[in-house]
Design a protein around this motif. Structure first.
Motif, PDB file in Angstrom:
ATOM      1  N   ASP A  14       3.832   6.562  10.298  1.00  0.00           N
ATOM      2  CA  ASP A  14       2.419   6.603   9.900  1.00  0.00           C
ATOM      3  C   ASP A  14       1.765   7.968  10.158  1.00  0.00           C
ATOM      4  O   ASP A  14       0.820   8.083  10.922  1.00  0.00           O
ATOM      5  CB  ASP A  14       1.660   5.472  10.600  1.00  0.00           C
ATOM      6  CG  ASP A  14       2.128   4.109  10.104  1.00  0.00           C
ATOM      7  OD1 ASP A  14       1.547   3.606   9.133  1.00  0.00           O
ATOM      8  OD2 ASP A  14       3.123   3.578  10.661  1.00  0.00           O
ATOM      9  N   HIS A  16       0.299   9.699   7.722  1.00  0.00           N
ATOM     10  CA  HIS A  16      -0.959   9.676   6.939  1.00  0.00           C
ATOM     11  C   HIS A  16      -1.507  11.060   6.611  1.00  0.00           C
ATOM     12  O   HIS A  16      -2.680  11.355   6.876  1.00  0.00           O
ATOM     13  CB  HIS A  16      -2.016   8.843   7.675  1.00  0.00           C
ATOM     14  CG  HIS A  16      -1.804   7.364   7.554  1.00  0.00           C
ATOM     15  ND1 HIS A  16      -2.378   6.600   6.564  1.00  0.00           N
ATOM     16  CD2 HIS A  16      -1.042   6.519   8.302  1.00  0.00           C
ATOM     17  CE1 HIS A  16      -1.991   5.337   6.706  1.00  0.00           C
ATOM     18  NE2 HIS A  16      -1.177   5.255   7.753  1.00  0.00           N
ATOM     19  N   ASP A  56       4.141   5.246   5.383  1.00  0.00           N
ATOM     20  CA  ASP A  56       2.794   5.814   5.362  1.00  0.00           C
ATOM     21  C   ASP A  56       2.868   7.302   5.711  1.00  0.00           C
ATOM     22  O   ASP A  56       2.111   7.807   6.546  1.00  0.00           O
ATOM     23  CB  ASP A  56       1.829   5.061   6.294  1.00  0.00           C
ATOM     24  CG  ASP A  56       1.382   3.723   5.713  1.00  0.00           C
ATOM     25  OD1 ASP A  56       1.776   3.385   4.585  1.00  0.00           O
ATOM     26  OD2 ASP A  56       0.632   3.003   6.402  1.00  0.00           O
ATOM     27  N   HIS A 162       8.858  -0.346   6.763  1.00  0.00           N
ATOM     28  CA  HIS A 162       7.491  -0.023   7.200  1.00  0.00           C
ATOM     29  C   HIS A 162       6.773  -1.248   7.779  1.00  0.00           C
ATOM     30  O   HIS A 162       6.205  -1.188   8.868  1.00  0.00           O
ATOM     31  CB  HIS A 162       6.700   0.550   6.022  1.00  0.00           C
ATOM     32  CG  HIS A 162       5.287   0.866   6.370  1.00  0.00           C
ATOM     33  ND1 HIS A 162       4.954   1.882   7.238  1.00  0.00           N
ATOM     34  CD2 HIS A 162       4.097   0.285   5.996  1.00  0.00           C
ATOM     35  CE1 HIS A 162       3.629   1.924   7.370  1.00  0.00           C
ATOM     36  NE2 HIS A 162       3.095   0.968   6.628  1.00  0.00           N
ATOM     37  N   HIS A 200       3.359   0.752  10.550  1.00  0.00           N
ATOM     38  CA  HIS A 200       2.337   0.009   9.818  1.00  0.00           C
ATOM     39  C   HIS A 200       1.137  -0.419  10.676  1.00  0.00           C
ATOM     40  O   HIS A 200       0.016  -0.363  10.216  1.00  0.00           O
ATOM     41  CB  HIS A 200       2.979  -1.210   9.158  1.00  0.00           C
ATOM     42  CG  HIS A 200       2.115  -1.975   8.202  1.00  0.00           C
ATOM     43  ND1 HIS A 200       1.326  -1.371   7.246  1.00  0.00           N
ATOM     44  CD2 HIS A 200       1.922  -3.325   8.041  1.00  0.00           C
ATOM     45  CE1 HIS A 200       0.688  -2.320   6.547  1.00  0.00           C
ATOM     46  NE2 HIS A 200       1.034  -3.497   7.021  1.00  0.00           N
ATOM     47  N   HIS A 202       0.113   0.843  13.587  1.00  0.00           N
ATOM     48  CA  HIS A 202      -0.513   1.924  14.351  1.00  0.00           C
ATOM     49  C   HIS A 202      -0.664   1.583  15.827  1.00  0.00           C
ATOM     50  O   HIS A 202      -1.593   2.050  16.487  1.00  0.00           O
ATOM     51  CB  HIS A 202      -1.865   2.323  13.743  1.00  0.00           C
ATOM     52  CG  HIS A 202      -1.743   2.984  12.395  1.00  0.00           C
ATOM     53  ND1 HIS A 202      -2.373   4.168  12.083  1.00  0.00           N
ATOM     54  CD2 HIS A 202      -1.045   2.641  11.284  1.00  0.00           C
ATOM     55  CE1 HIS A 202      -2.079   4.508  10.835  1.00  0.00           C
ATOM     56  NE2 HIS A 202      -1.268   3.589  10.330  1.00  0.00           N
TER      57      HIS A 202
HETATM   58 FE   LIG Z   1      -0.337   3.362   8.370  1.00  0.00          FE
END
Ligand SMILES: [Fe+2]
Ligand SMILES: [Fe+2]
Length: 297
Positions: A14, A16, A56, A162, A200, A202
């Motif tokens: 993640d 991002h 992500d 994920h 996923h 976090h």
């Molecule tokens: Fe995420």
């Protein structure tokens, strides 16, 4: 005392990223956080055999965001001699991710992959659903996964997906669970999957699915604060982390590493660590483990 692990995986999740390293929601410097994580990974996972990114990667699926992920992680991977295993998440867009990361296949195909390192098979399963945020996989992927897990290597397989196949703590996030658990359990039945690595949510965490341990890496971007007042969900620019996965023939250990730098002090001075290391093996336990006798010298 265990010897060094057979295989070490750095498990990052993640990230991002946004195009040009723009701050997420105008607030969180996810590019800088990934740079910090990469620098710290180079130290904490100097013996890594692979770097797994469990989805992500980009926040909006922009090609420039994937290019940025490459720019940050590839030099570390090259230095460590460790391949990067990219896995798609619900924020990723397959065509852009595939093109920018140079991954094989047709633009809209699931981003599934198999990489073998040191007797461990790393299988990346794309649990993303184009146009949706929840997780699933299709019949074609189920067949692919079954074939990918056949003829197990000596140290077994690690599945990367994920969406963790677990119940999620936040009621709202349960809508975004992995929705094909039964089918996945059928595929895993009798296979040699020793761990499932996910992201996923976090938050770091762990559970079991079909008797297989599931371990979540916290995000490098921002963390979900489970203590924030419900029903809102609360992101915090803190507690970012990545995991180390140490694989032995008969055990797997997961450790959480802070992704961002913090002030630290030497809890064991370097001089003591070197001195213990320099001792003959038989004397090391005595030097480092034995407690002083109360009332003794
Ligand atoms: Fe995420
Ligand atoms: Fe996600």
């Amino acid at each position: 005392m265990h010897p060094d692990p057979s295989v070490v995986i750095a498990h990052v999740s993640d990230t991002h990223l946004l195009a040009g390293g723009a701050p997420l929601a105008g607030l969180v410097d996810t590019a800088s956080h990934l740079r910090d994580a990469a620098a710290r990974l180079r130290v904490a996972a100097a013996d890594a055999d692979a770097i797994v990114v469990s989805g992500d990667v980009a926040d909006l699926g922009e090609p420039e965001a994937y290019a940025l992920a490459r720019e940050i992680l590839e030099p570390v991977a090259a230095e460590l001699g460790a391949p990067i295993v990219w896995t798609a998440g619900n924020h990723d867009e397959r065509p852009a991710m595939r093109a920018a990361l140079g991954l094989p296949g047709e633009p809209l195909d699931p981003i599934d992959a198999v990489v073998e390192v040191g007797g461990v098979r790393i299988v990346a399963l794309d649990s993303s659903m184009p146009g949706w945020h929840h997780g699933a996989f299709d019949d074609g992927q189920a067949e692919w996964l079954e074939a990918a897990l056949a003829d197990p290597p000596p140290l077994g397989s690690v599945l990367v997906m994920h969406h963790p196949p677990l119940p999620y703590r936040t009621r709202l996030m349960r809508l975004l669970e992995f929705r094909d658990e039964r089918r996945l359990a059928e595929v895993l039945d009798g296979a040699d999957v020793r761990a499932i690595l996910s992201g996923h949510l976090h938050v770091g965490g762990s559970g079991t699915f079909a008797e297989v341990p599931v371990v979540l890496a916290g995000a490098t971007s921002y963390a979900d604060d489970l203590a924030g007042p419900p029903p809102a969900m609360h992101g915090i620019d803190a507690t970012q982390s990545f995991n180390l996965v140490e694989i032995y023939p008969d055990a797997i250990a997961h450790s959480v590493v802070p992704a961002l730098p913090h002030e630290s002090r030497e809890t064991v001075p370097a001089a003591l660590a070197r001195a213990v290391d320099a001792l003959p093996p038989a004397e090391r336990l005595d030097r480092f483990s034995r407690k002083p006798v109360a009332g003794g010298d």
